[in-house]
Design a protein around this motif. Structure first.
Motif, mmCIF file in Angstrom:
data_model
loop_
_atom_site.group_PDB
_atom_site.id
_atom_site.type_symbol
_atom_site.label_atom_id
_atom_site.label_comp_id
_atom_site.label_asym_id
_atom_site.label_seq_id
_atom_site.Cartn_x
_atom_site.Cartn_y
_atom_site.Cartn_z
ATOM 1 N N ARG A 107 28.064 50.931 39.378
ATOM 2 C CA ARG A 107 29.527 51.511 40.101
ATOM 3 C C ARG A 107 30.540 51.905 38.538
ATOM 4 O O ARG A 107 30.336 51.385 37.643
ATOM 5 N N SER A 108 31.273 52.842 39.165
ATOM 6 C CA SER A 108 32.231 53.074 38.075
ATOM 7 C C SER A 108 33.555 52.702 38.302
ATOM 8 O O SER A 108 33.959 52.767 39.421
ATOM 9 N N ASP A 109 34.191 51.998 37.405
ATOM 10 C CA ASP A 109 35.627 51.399 37.368
ATOM 11 C C ASP A 109 36.742 52.751 37.617
ATOM 12 O O ASP A 109 37.657 52.300 37.950
ATOM 13 N N ALA A 110 36.051 53.972 37.486
ATOM 14 C CA ALA A 110 37.150 55.057 37.644
ATOM 15 C C ALA A 110 37.138 55.278 39.223
ATOM 16 O O ALA A 110 37.933 56.270 39.537
ATOM 17 N N MET A 111 36.213 54.681 39.998
ATOM 18 C CA MET A 111 36.347 54.749 41.449
ATOM 19 C C MET A 111 36.996 53.882 42.178
ATOM 20 O O MET A 111 36.963 52.737 41.851
ATOM 21 N N ASP A 112 38.162 54.259 42.876
ATOM 22 C CA ASP A 112 39.248 53.398 43.643
ATOM 23 C C ASP A 112 38.081 52.651 44.404
ATOM 24 O O ASP A 112 37.281 53.142 45.284
ATOM 25 N N PRO A 113 38.145 51.096 44.444
ATOM 26 C CA PRO A 113 37.303 50.249 45.397
ATOM 27 C C PRO A 113 37.390 50.632 46.989
ATOM 28 O O PRO A 113 36.504 50.387 47.558
ATOM 29 N N HIS A 114 38.675 51.223 47.224
ATOM 30 C CA HIS A 114 38.725 51.625 48.933
ATOM 31 C C HIS A 114 37.992 52.679 49.172
ATOM 32 O O HIS A 114 38.106 53.838 48.574
#
Length: 114
Positions: A91-98
């Motif tokens: 996963r990328s932490d640039a993606m909002d987790p929602h």
């Protein structure tokens, strides 16, 4: 009997101010990771158009549509669940987790304008 077709539609957002990083990860890594799952045959990403029928706010800026051909959808769902967040599908932490994600199967033939 033909293989059952499905689409997997995923709605996401980037973390505020990190769209470029998010799009780079999604386009150059994540799509390929999902396409490595047997049964996932195609993928395409979309960004929310500036013109909309309804008024804002809109919950999602991005959508990805994955085309799937399988007679056993669990053979796609299981790797998605097991691989996400691993080396197989980081996963990328640039993606909002929602996010929201749904599988659909066709209930009619495709209709085209004549």
């Amino acid at each position: 009997m033909p293989t059952q077709k499905h689409v997997f539609i995923v709605y996401t957002n980037a973390v505020e101010g990190r769209d470029d990083e998010y799009n780079d990860w999604y386009d150059n890594r994540h799509l390929k990771d999902v396409l490595s799952i047997p049964g996932v045959v195609a993928a395409q990403r979309f960004a929310l158009s500036d013109k909309q029928r309804l008024d804002p706010p809109f919950p999602w800026k991005y959508a990805a549509i994955y085309e799937i051909e399988t007679d056993d959808l669990d053979k796609v769902i299981t790797p998605l669940k097991e691989w996400i967040g691993t080396q197989m599908m980081p996963r990328s932490d640039a993606m909002d987790p929602h996010r929201e994600a749904y599988f659909f199967h066709p209930i009619t033939e495709r209709v085209e304008r004549s």
